[in-house]
Design a protein around this motif. Structure first.
Motif, mmCIF file in Angstrom:
data_model
loop_
_atom_site.group_PDB
_atom_site.id
_atom_site.type_symbol
_atom_site.label_atom_id
_atom_site.label_comp_id
_atom_site.label_asym_id
_atom_site.label_seq_id
_atom_site.Cartn_x
_atom_site.Cartn_y
_atom_site.Cartn_z
ATOM 1 N N SER A 118 -10.288 -61.384 -2.841
ATOM 2 C CA SER A 118 -11.173 -61.517 -4.007
ATOM 3 C C SER A 118 -12.386 -60.609 -3.802
ATOM 4 C CB SER A 118 -11.691 -62.945 -4.150
ATOM 5 O OG SER A 118 -10.911 -63.837 -3.506
ATOM 6 N N PRO A 119 -13.212 -60.462 -4.850
ATOM 7 C CA PRO A 119 -14.373 -59.584 -4.705
ATOM 8 C C PRO A 119 -15.202 -59.940 -3.469
ATOM 9 C CG PRO A 119 -14.080 -60.159 -6.994
ATOM 10 C CD PRO A 119 -13.059 -60.964 -6.228
ATOM 11 N N GLY A 120 -15.558 -58.911 -2.713
ATOM 12 C CA GLY A 120 -16.315 -59.117 -1.471
ATOM 13 C C GLY A 120 -15.423 -58.971 -0.247
ATOM 14 N N ASP A 121 -14.092 -58.982 -0.459
ATOM 15 C CA ASP A 121 -13.184 -58.801 0.689
ATOM 16 C C ASP A 121 -12.970 -57.310 0.938
ATOM 17 O OD1 ASP A 121 -12.789 -61.494 1.207
ATOM 18 O OD2 ASP A 121 -11.162 -61.660 -0.247
ATOM 19 N N PHE A 122 -12.743 -56.958 2.214
ATOM 20 C CA PHE A 122 -12.478 -55.554 2.544
ATOM 21 C C PHE A 122 -11.130 -55.463 3.249
ATOM 22 C CE2 PHE A 122 -14.586 -57.368 6.194
ATOM 23 C CZ PHE A 122 -13.832 -56.891 7.243
ATOM 24 N N PHE A 123 -10.544 -54.268 3.257
ATOM 25 C CA PHE A 123 -9.265 -54.060 3.952
ATOM 26 C C PHE A 123 -9.123 -52.580 4.283
ATOM 27 C CE2 PHE A 123 -7.211 -52.188 0.242
ATOM 28 C CZ PHE A 123 -7.919 -52.746 -0.800
ATOM 29 N N GLY A 124 -8.110 -52.284 5.100
ATOM 30 C CA GLY A 124 -7.866 -50.889 5.474
ATOM 31 C C GLY A 124 -8.546 -50.503 6.772
ATOM 32 N N GLU A 125 -9.101 -51.502 7.481
ATOM 33 C CA GLU A 125 -9.839 -51.194 8.719
ATOM 34 C C GLU A 125 -8.892 -50.899 9.886
ATOM 35 O OE1 GLU A 125 -9.380 -54.138 7.474
ATOM 36 O OE2 GLU A 125 -8.549 -55.266 9.154
ATOM 37 N N MET A 126 -7.628 -51.408 9.812
ATOM 38 C CA MET A 126 -6.749 -51.275 10.985
ATOM 39 C C MET A 126 -6.360 -49.821 11.227
ATOM 40 S SD MET A 126 -4.555 -54.800 10.477
ATOM 41 C CE MET A 126 -3.369 -54.489 11.748
ATOM 42 N N ILE A 160 -21.634 -59.533 1.745
ATOM 43 C CA ILE A 160 -20.460 -59.470 2.626
ATOM 44 C C ILE A 160 -20.900 -59.635 4.079
ATOM 45 C CG2 ILE A 160 -18.552 -57.978 3.374
ATOM 46 C CD1 ILE A 160 -18.599 -56.720 0.595
ATOM 47 N N ASN A 161 -20.225 -60.536 4.788
ATOM 48 C CA ASN A 161 -20.657 -60.876 6.158
ATOM 49 C C ASN A 161 -20.898 -59.661 7.038
ATOM 50 O OD1 ASN A 161 -20.988 -63.579 6.130
ATOM 51 N ND2 ASN A 161 -18.823 -64.033 6.542
ATOM 52 N N ILE A 162 -20.010 -58.653 6.972
ATOM 53 C CA ILE A 162 -20.160 -57.529 7.911
ATOM 54 C C ILE A 162 -21.352 -56.630 7.550
ATOM 55 C CG2 ILE A 162 -17.744 -57.481 8.677
ATOM 56 C CD1 ILE A 162 -17.352 -54.978 6.929
ATOM 57 N N ASP A 188 -7.019 -43.328 5.975
ATOM 58 C CA ASP A 188 -8.265 -42.957 6.645
ATOM 59 C C ASP A 188 -9.490 -43.407 5.863
ATOM 60 O OD1 ASP A 188 -7.979 -41.315 4.557
ATOM 61 O OD2 ASP A 188 -7.968 -39.432 5.695
ATOM 62 N N ALA A 189 -9.362 -44.581 5.202
ATOM 63 C CA ALA A 189 -10.532 -45.094 4.491
ATOM 64 C C ALA A 189 -10.524 -46.614 4.498
ATOM 65 C CB ALA A 189 -10.535 -44.583 3.055
ATOM 66 N N LEU A 190 -11.732 -47.162 4.429
ATOM 67 C CA LEU A 190 -11.928 -48.614 4.311
ATOM 68 C C LEU A 190 -12.185 -48.912 2.832
ATOM 69 C CD1 LEU A 190 -12.691 -51.276 6.091
ATOM 70 C CD2 LEU A 190 -15.013 -50.674 5.422
ATOM 71 N N TYR A 191 -11.652 -50.024 2.338
ATOM 72 C CA TYR A 191 -11.802 -50.380 0.934
ATOM 73 C C TYR A 191 -12.531 -51.715 0.819
ATOM 74 C CZ TYR A 191 -8.171 -46.904 -0.108
ATOM 75 O OH TYR A 191 -7.452 -45.745 -0.215
ATOM 76 N N VAL A 192 -13.427 -51.803 -0.162
ATOM 77 C CA VAL A 192 -14.087 -53.075 -0.464
ATOM 78 C C VAL A 192 -13.761 -53.408 -1.916
ATOM 79 C CG1 VAL A 192 -16.269 -54.324 -0.614
ATOM 80 C CG2 VAL A 192 -15.998 -52.515 1.105
ATOM 81 N N LEU A 193 -13.189 -54.600 -2.121
ATOM 82 C CA LEU A 193 -12.847 -55.018 -3.486
ATOM 83 C C LEU A 193 -14.118 -55.518 -4.166
ATOM 84 C CD1 LEU A 193 -10.474 -55.607 -5.494
ATOM 85 C CD2 LEU A 193 -10.363 -57.881 -4.491
ATOM 86 N N VAL A 194 -14.491 -54.905 -5.305
ATOM 87 C CA VAL A 194 -15.704 -55.379 -5.989
ATOM 88 C C VAL A 194 -15.381 -56.115 -7.293
ATOM 89 C CG1 VAL A 194 -17.397 -53.817 -4.963
ATOM 90 C CG2 VAL A 194 -16.152 -53.071 -6.980
ATOM 91 N N ALA A 195 -14.200 -55.883 -7.863
ATOM 92 C CA ALA A 195 -13.804 -56.644 -9.057
ATOM 93 C C ALA A 195 -12.291 -56.720 -9.095
ATOM 94 C CB ALA A 195 -14.327 -55.971 -10.319
#
Ligand code: CMP
Length: 209
Positions: free
Chosen positions: A90-98, A25-27, A62-69
């Protein structure tokens, strides 16, 4: 045989598919083995059934999520029952950072399209990681800029183009993002349904058809 600590960490990562994915993952790409494992140890693994809501718009977050599957989508629901898809994950994308950064409620819904496995990182742990590894924050800003560009593209499409042109532009974007080049054209695997396309361009399924 004596293994160095570095070798042990590298083989631990290779044996754990979640860590193998995190590394891509890029980050998180810049992290060394030790930092990556330490980040992973702060995460918990959670699963959602296909069709369920992972996070709802306006809920506190109050959490960041990373999709793994699996697969998920970032979506807004209108009062008339219509959906507007902002992004497909898709797997490798993250969300919930805002919500993590501004402390406000979730800005959109995230729905699991199929059974999904996610890594969850609480705010406190993520903030501690950013303090230790500021480069993650710089990489995250780059990703957020890229999402803002995509959002601008959606606004531009909705405000300035008719449905036919919006649909054409969306198909071209999908082909550019995840199309595979073949001699006779570009192949899009896991083709979106007509309803998926309608949700992406802000129209109804019949019009797409
Ligand atoms: P947050 O607001 O915490 O919860 C919903 C998440 O959806 C949000 O963080 C982002 O990770 C993601 N999100 C919201 N809007 C968009 C968008 N326009 N494009 C991509 N992802 C988004």
């Amino acid at each position: 045989m004596i293994h160095s600590r570095d070798n042990l960490e590298t083989s631990f990562i290779k044996r754990n598919p979640h860590l193998v994915l995190l590394r891509k993952i890029n980050i998180f790409k810049h992290l060394n083995d030790e930092a990556l494992i330490s980040l992973y140890r702060r995460m918990s693994v959670r699963r959602w059934h296909g069709g369920s809501i992972v996070m709802g718009q306006h809920e506190p977050g109050d959490a960041l999520y990373v999709l793994v599957a699996g697969r998920a989508k970032v979506v807004l629901f209108g009062d008339n029952g219509r959906e507007m898809t902002l992004s497909v994950l898709s797997p490798g994308d993250f969300f919930g950072e805002m919500a993590l950064f501004d402390g406000k409620p979730r800005s959109a819904n995230v729905v699991a399209e199929r059974d999904a496995t996610l890594l969850v990182l609480e705010r406190e742990s993520f903030m501690a990681h950013l303090t230790e590894h500021p480069e993650t924050a710089i990489r995250l800003l780059k990703e957020m800029a890229s999402r803002l560009r995509s959002a601008n593209e959606i606004i531009n499409n909705l405000a300035l183009h008719d449905v036919t042109s919006r649909l054409t532009r969306t198909l071209v974007n999908i082909a550019e993002d995840r199309g595979e080049n073949h001699d006779d054209g570009i192949l899009i695997r896991h083709r979106p349904t007509q309803q998926d396309l309608a949700n992406m361009v802000g129209t109804c399924r019949e019009t797409v058809s």
